[in-house]
Design an enzyme around this catalytic site. Structure first.
Site, PDB file in Angstrom:
ATOM      1  N   SER A 142       0.845  -1.199   0.000  1.00 60.23           N
ATOM      2  CA  SER A 142       0.000   0.000   0.000  1.00 60.23           C
ATOM      3  C   SER A 142       0.878   1.247   0.000  1.00 60.23           C
ATOM      4  CB  SER A 142      -0.907   0.006   1.238  1.00 60.23           C
ATOM      5  OG  SER A 142      -1.738  -1.132   1.224  1.00 60.23           O
ATOM      6  N   TYR A 188       9.934  10.220  -2.546  1.00 64.56           N
ATOM      7  CA  TYR A 188       9.186   9.703  -3.700  1.00 64.56           C
ATOM      8  C   TYR A 188       9.548  10.444  -4.992  1.00 64.56           C
ATOM      9  CZ  TYR A 188       5.939  13.677  -3.487  1.00 64.56           C
ATOM     10  OH  TYR A 188       5.395  14.928  -3.522  1.00 64.56           O
ATOM     11  N   TYR A 242       6.783   8.530  -9.949  1.00 63.49           N
ATOM     12  CA  TYR A 242       5.633   8.456  -9.022  1.00 63.49           C
ATOM     13  C   TYR A 242       4.360   8.881  -9.724  1.00 63.49           C
ATOM     14  CZ  TYR A 242       5.875  13.542  -8.432  1.00 63.49           C
ATOM     15  OH  TYR A 242       5.859  14.885  -8.678  1.00 63.49           O
ATOM     16  N   GLY A 252      -5.842   1.820 -14.251  1.00 64.74           N
ATOM     17  CA  GLY A 252      -5.850   0.361 -14.127  1.00 64.74           C
ATOM     18  C   GLY A 252      -6.971  -0.134 -13.236  1.00 64.74           C
ATOM     19  N   ARG A 253      -7.258   0.619 -12.215  1.00 62.37           N
ATOM     20  CA  ARG A 253      -8.326   0.282 -11.269  1.00 62.37           C
ATOM     21  C   ARG A 253      -9.685   0.076 -11.956  1.00 62.37           C
ATOM     22  NH1 ARG A 253      -6.005   4.345  -7.501  1.00 62.37           N
ATOM     23  NH2 ARG A 253      -4.520   2.721  -6.957  1.00 62.37           N
ATOM     24  N   ARG A 278     -32.013 -27.435 -11.647  1.00 69.77           N
ATOM     25  CA  ARG A 278     -32.004 -28.242 -10.416  1.00 69.77           C
ATOM     26  C   ARG A 278     -33.392 -28.240  -9.775  1.00 69.77           C
ATOM     27  NH1 ARG A 278     -29.952 -32.162  -7.089  1.00 69.77           N
ATOM     28  NH2 ARG A 278     -30.087 -31.548  -4.896  1.00 69.77           N
ATOM     29  N   GLU A 373      -3.943  -3.530  -7.013  1.00 66.05           N
ATOM     30  CA  GLU A 373      -4.115  -2.162  -7.556  1.00 66.05           C
ATOM     31  C   GLU A 373      -4.770  -1.237  -6.525  1.00 66.05           C
ATOM     32  OE1 GLU A 373      -4.810  -1.488 -11.632  1.00 66.05           O
ATOM     33  OE2 GLU A 373      -4.064  -3.457 -12.214  1.00 66.05           O
TER      34      GLU A 373
END
Ligand SMILES: Cc1cc2nc3c(=O)[nH]c(=O)nc-3n(C[C@H](O)[C@H](O)[C@H](O)COP(=O)(O)OP(=O)(O)OC[C@H]3O[C@@H](n4cnc5c(N)ncnc54)[C@H](O)[C@@H]3O)c2cc1C
Length: 390
Positions: A142, A188, A242, A252-253, A278, A373
């Site tokens: 994370s 970062y 970054y 991407g999420r 069924r 992600e």
């Protein structure tokens, strides 16, 4: 009162253009014909056969957003979402292979790669080379920017040293978008994205994880020992990796949202058919009101999740802000996938608990949507920042 013609026509989110519909249907037909017979075997052997991957390239789902000049379809992010959804309806492990390749790797290269990098790599990614995206480490999940993989300038290029963990597609990938810190003192702001080829000296693919779900999708460690990367293989600017990481993962999420709605649809398809066939107490299960209402609720939740995923994707294609919508669609669709697959297992009864029937696999596969992600807690943080602080 007579209806006035609308000044602008804005179709519903789920109304697909002719081109989108044909594309989605062709991917689903492919998945049904070529992937479905292999699902159980792929899950058991934790492997996607190379011949199937070749067919995915042939189908055109490995080059969706790659411009035509580089051998791709020059289509939209929404097309990626449709492809990932259609594949995941049959096998979410294949869905994520295509998702990472398109929504993270190709996305990063088309948005941040130099024209030279694009010319060199996009035609390969369109035709035969699989992409992987290497950000996470054992101590940096994370908190991804706490990475300890280092990049040091050496002989006019870079030397990368460290270990990456949990890398999807790593067994099959030829090309890695890999993040390392070139200036740790800057925190970062030292993080830099590199394009690393599988054959570069100093890169090796380590242990493959033995997973709960999406077992056919490979997830491996990467070991970098003074891995030599040419100077021109920096993606974007040194120290700006970054931003590449944040922005590609935001998109991407939405792809993971697509994987989750496809998966949930697959589970619902199986459940509807099973409960209609069924029989107990002299009736099909689908005739009992309790069962009908459970299925109706699942279908309703799935439709809500689909609307959220499509909205986020269409916002992205329209160049509108979509950060919050992407986080919302991922958390919601992954929770819906967990609930729908759990219901599927319940309604299959004992058959839901065994591998001769398809739903226990989808139940296992659904769990990953809340982890990769960005975990659900992290998505909630993104959403909370937006709703509480803006
Ligand atoms: C199958 C699979 C495939 C993956 N594929 C890739 C890939 O291709 N590339 C890649 O780079 N990575 C990949 N990952 C890594 C994935 O993105 C990480 O596992 C994920 O980001 C979580 O990191 P972590 O595992 O270190 O968990 P941690 O960060 O340790 O989190 C553990 C728990 O703590 C919670 N938590 C952590 N911080 C906070 C906080 N600030 N507030 C509240 N709760 C918090 C989390 O929500 C979680 O519930 C993959 C992982 C898996 C399992």
């Amino acid at each position: 009162m007579s209806k006035q013609p609308m000044e602008t026509s804005r179709p519903a989110l789920t109304v697909l253009s002719e081109d989108e519909r044909l594309f989605r249907d062709s991917v689903y037909e492919f998945a049904d014909r070529e992937i479905r017979p292999l699902v159980r075997e792929m899950d058991e052997h934790a492997r996607i056969p190379p011949a199937l991957i070749d067919k995915l390239f042939g189908l055109g789902v490995m080059a969706i957003e790659i411009p035509e000049v580089h051998g791709g379809a020059g289509a939209t992010f929404f097309h990626c979402v449709l492809a990932v959804e259609a594949l995941s309806r049959v096998d979410p492990a294949v869905g994520v292979l295509v998702d990472v390749h398109n929504t993270l790797v190709i996305n990063a290269l088309t948005r941040w790669g130099s024209s030279e990098i694009q010319q060199r790599y996009l035609p390969r990614l369109a035709s035969q080379a699989i992409g992987a995206y290497a950000l996470s480490e054992a101590g940096a999940g994370s908190d991804a920017f706490a990475m300890t993989t280092r990049a040091v300038e050496r002989d006019g290029g870079w030397a990368l040293t460290g270990r990456k963990l949990w890398i999807t597609n790593a067994s099959e990938a030829d090309v890695f978008i890999l993040f390392a810190n070139a200036n740790p003192e800057a925190g970062y702001r030292g993080i830099t994205a590199f394009l690393v080829e599988r054959g570069f000296a100093g890169l090796s693919v380590g242990k493959k994880e033995d997973k709960l779900g999406i077992r056919a999708s490979s997830t491996c460690e990467l070991v970098l020992e003074e891995c030599r990367v040419p100077r021109e293989n920096v993606i974007g600017e040194v120290g700006k990796g970054y931003r590449t990481a944040i922005e590609t993962l935001n998109e991407g999420r939405i792809g993971i949202g697509a994987q989750m709605i496809g998966l949930a649809q697959g589970a619902l398809d199986h459940t509807i058919k099973y409960t209609q066939e069924r029989r107990q107490f002299g009736k099909s299960l689908a005739e009992f009101q309790a069962v009908r209402h459970q299925i109706a609720r699942a279908a309703t939740e799935l439709q809500a999740a689909r609307l959220m995923v499509y909205e986020a994707a269409r916002l992205r294609d329209a160049g509108c802000p979509f950060l919050t919508e992407a986080a919302m669609c991922k958390i919601f669709s992954s929770e819906v996938a967990e609930r729908v697959t759990s219901l599927a297992v319940n309604l299959f009864g004992g058959n839901g608990f065994v591998k001769d029937y398809p739903v226990e696999k989808l139940f296992r596969d659904a769990k990953i949507g809340q982890i990769y992600e960005g975990t659900s807690n992290l998505q909630l943080e993104t959403i909370a920042r937006q709703v509480l602080e803006n």
